[in-house]
Design a protein around this motif. Structure first.
Motif, PDB file in Angstrom:
ATOM      1  N   MET A   1       0.786  -1.163   0.112  1.00  0.00           N
ATOM      2  CA  MET A   1       0.149   0.106  -0.015  1.00  0.00           C
ATOM      3  C   MET A   1       0.952   1.306  -0.046  1.00  0.00           C
ATOM      4  N   PRO A   2       0.756   2.195  -0.795  1.00  0.00           N
ATOM      5  CA  PRO A   2       1.444   3.299  -0.687  1.00  0.00           C
ATOM      6  C   PRO A   2       1.455   4.410   0.214  1.00  0.00           C
ATOM      7  N   PRO A   3       2.391   5.017   0.826  1.00  0.00           N
ATOM      8  CA  PRO A   3       2.513   5.757   1.969  1.00  0.00           C
ATOM      9  C   PRO A   3       1.275   6.519   1.948  1.00  0.00           C
ATOM     10  N   ASN A   4       1.032   7.360   0.636  1.00  0.00           N
ATOM     11  CA  ASN A   4      -0.126   8.552   0.950  1.00  0.00           C
ATOM     12  C   ASN A   4      -1.648   7.786   1.011  1.00  0.00           C
ATOM     13  N   GLU A   5      -1.699   6.730   0.500  1.00  0.00           N
ATOM     14  CA  GLU A   5      -2.712   5.841   0.611  1.00  0.00           C
ATOM     15  C   GLU A   5      -3.230   5.433   2.128  1.00  0.00           C
ATOM     16  N   ARG A   6      -2.186   4.694   2.787  1.00  0.00           N
ATOM     17  CA  ARG A   6      -2.151   4.561   4.051  1.00  0.00           C
ATOM     18  C   ARG A   6      -2.512   5.682   5.015  1.00  0.00           C
ATOM     19  N   ALA A   7      -1.676   6.766   4.692  1.00  0.00           N
ATOM     20  CA  ALA A   7      -2.257   8.147   5.426  1.00  0.00           C
ATOM     21  C   ALA A   7      -3.512   8.491   5.394  1.00  0.00           C
ATOM     22  N   GLU A   8      -3.973   8.449   4.092  1.00  0.00           N
ATOM     23  CA  GLU A   8      -5.592   8.880   4.074  1.00  0.00           C
ATOM     24  C   GLU A   8      -6.328   7.975   4.792  1.00  0.00           C
ATOM     25  N   LYS A   9      -5.860   6.472   4.604  1.00  0.00           N
ATOM     26  CA  LYS A   9      -6.986   5.703   5.431  1.00  0.00           C
ATOM     27  C   LYS A   9      -6.779   5.784   6.901  1.00  0.00           C
ATOM     28  N   GLN A  10      -5.609   6.018   7.479  1.00  0.00           N
ATOM     29  CA  GLN A  10      -5.470   6.363   8.914  1.00  0.00           C
ATOM     30  C   GLN A  10      -6.165   7.918   9.306  1.00  0.00           C
ATOM     31  N   ALA A  11      -6.092   8.744   8.531  1.00  0.00           N
ATOM     32  CA  ALA A  11      -6.909   9.792   8.625  1.00  0.00           C
ATOM     33  C   ALA A  11      -8.175   9.770   8.512  1.00  0.00           C
ATOM     34  N   ALA A  12      -9.001   8.714   7.865  1.00  0.00           N
ATOM     35  CA  ALA A  12     -10.211   8.328   7.694  1.00  0.00           C
ATOM     36  C   ALA A  12     -10.616   7.917   9.126  1.00  0.00           C
ATOM     37  N   ALA A  13      -9.722   7.130   9.287  1.00  0.00           N
ATOM     38  CA  ALA A  13     -10.149   6.071  10.602  1.00  0.00           C
ATOM     39  C   ALA A  13     -10.272   6.872  11.931  1.00  0.00           C
ATOM     40  N   GLN A  14      -9.111   7.880  12.142  1.00  0.00           N
ATOM     41  CA  GLN A  14      -9.064   8.693  13.086  1.00  0.00           C
ATOM     42  C   GLN A  14     -10.387   9.717  13.043  1.00  0.00           C
ATOM     43  N   GLN A  15     -10.902  10.093  11.884  1.00  0.00           N
ATOM     44  CA  GLN A  15     -12.209  10.939  11.772  1.00  0.00           C
ATOM     45  C   GLN A  15     -13.372   9.874  12.403  1.00  0.00           C
ATOM     46  N   ALA A  16     -13.452   9.001  11.938  1.00  0.00           N
ATOM     47  CA  ALA A  16     -14.410   8.010  12.317  1.00  0.00           C
ATOM     48  C   ALA A  16     -14.621   7.924  13.800  1.00  0.00           C
ATOM     49  N   VAL A  17     -13.269   7.546  14.404  1.00  0.00           N
ATOM     50  CA  VAL A  17     -13.322   7.333  15.837  1.00  0.00           C
ATOM     51  C   VAL A  17     -13.754   8.720  16.551  1.00  0.00           C
ATOM     52  N   ASP A  18     -13.193   9.785  16.103  1.00  0.00           N
ATOM     53  CA  ASP A  18     -13.539  11.141  16.792  1.00  0.00           C
ATOM     54  C   ASP A  18     -15.108  11.307  16.542  1.00  0.00           C
ATOM     55  N   ILE A  19     -15.684  11.006  15.477  1.00  0.00           N
ATOM     56  CA  ILE A  19     -17.114  11.174  15.324  1.00  0.00           C
ATOM     57  C   ILE A  19     -17.985  10.318  16.224  1.00  0.00           C
ATOM     58  N   LEU A  20     -17.337   8.901  16.344  1.00  0.00           N
ATOM     59  CA  LEU A  20     -18.034   8.057  17.315  1.00  0.00           C
ATOM     60  C   LEU A  20     -17.860   8.591  18.667  1.00  0.00           C
ATOM     61  N   HIS A  21     -16.658   8.855  18.842  1.00  0.00           N
ATOM     62  CA  HIS A  21     -16.296   9.374  20.500  1.00  0.00           C
ATOM     63  C   HIS A  21     -17.382  10.429  20.848  1.00  0.00           C
ATOM     64  N   GLU A  22     -17.536  11.376  20.077  1.00  0.00           N
ATOM     65  CA  GLU A  22     -18.490  12.654  20.212  1.00  0.00           C
ATOM     66  C   GLU A  22     -20.018  12.029  20.599  1.00  0.00           C
ATOM     67  N   ILE A  23     -20.369  10.950  19.615  1.00  0.00           N
ATOM     68  CA  ILE A  23     -21.713  10.557  19.836  1.00  0.00           C
ATOM     69  C   ILE A  23     -21.856   9.610  21.314  1.00  0.00           C
ATOM     70  N   ALA A  24     -20.481   8.992  21.557  1.00  0.00           N
ATOM     71  CA  ALA A  24     -20.611   8.024  22.833  1.00  0.00           C
ATOM     72  C   ALA A  24     -20.602   8.990  24.051  1.00  0.00           C
ATOM     73  N   THR A  25     -19.927  10.187  23.683  1.00  0.00           N
ATOM     74  CA  THR A  25     -19.855  11.192  24.795  1.00  0.00           C
ATOM     75  C   THR A  25     -21.428  11.845  24.997  1.00  0.00           C
ATOM     76  N   ILE A  26     -22.038  12.072  24.213  1.00  0.00           N
ATOM     77  CA  ILE A  26     -23.413  12.524  24.183  1.00  0.00           C
ATOM     78  C   ILE A  26     -24.269  11.714  24.718  1.00  0.00           C
ATOM     79  N   LEU A  27     -24.101  10.239  24.445  1.00  0.00           N
ATOM     80  CA  LEU A  27     -24.740   9.360  25.100  1.00  0.00           C
ATOM     81  C   LEU A  27     -24.432   8.768  26.405  1.00  0.00           C
ATOM     82  N   ASN A  28     -23.431   9.392  27.011  1.00  0.00           N
ATOM     83  CA  ASN A  28     -23.055   9.047  28.348  1.00  0.00           C
ATOM     84  C   ASN A  28     -22.465   7.744  28.436  1.00  0.00           C
ATOM     85  N   CYS A  29     -21.782   7.049  27.419  1.00  0.00           N
ATOM     86  CA  CYS A  29     -21.317   5.924  27.474  1.00  0.00           C
ATOM     87  C   CYS A  29     -20.101   5.590  28.227  1.00  0.00           C
TER      88      CYS A  29
END
Length: 78
Positions: A1-29
């Motif tokens: 996997m090219p480094p640029n593609e790996r970085a994009e996947k990592q950024a997308a995964a981090q963004q997904a975790v950030d969004i899910l963490h915000e939801i979990a915080t709102i729901l008091n998980c």
């Protein structure tokens, strides 16, 4: 996997975790980002989400019971 593609996947995964963490915080998980990330990984690898939620609830319950027992034992020693 090219480094640029790996970085994009990592950024997308981090963004997904950030969004899910915000939801979990709102729901008091009470899930931090690391724990949430582990749960996501487990679900992506086939763990049943409902079963995982039940295990987390049970572990929290047992943890609270253990804390209460430790506090009671400490109070008896005084």
């Amino acid at each position: 996997m090219p480094p640029n593609e790996r970085a994009e996947k990592q950024a997308a995964a981090q963004q997904a975790v950030d969004i899910l963490h915000e939801i979990a915080t709102i729901l008091n998980c009470h899930l931090d980002r690391r724990t949430l990330s582990i749960c996501i990984s487990m679900i992506e690898n086939g763990v049943n989400p409902e079963a995982l939620a039940n295990v987390i609830k049970e572990l929290r319950k047992q943890g609270q019971e253990a804390q209460l027992e430790a506090a009671a034992a400490s109070a008896r020693r005084r």
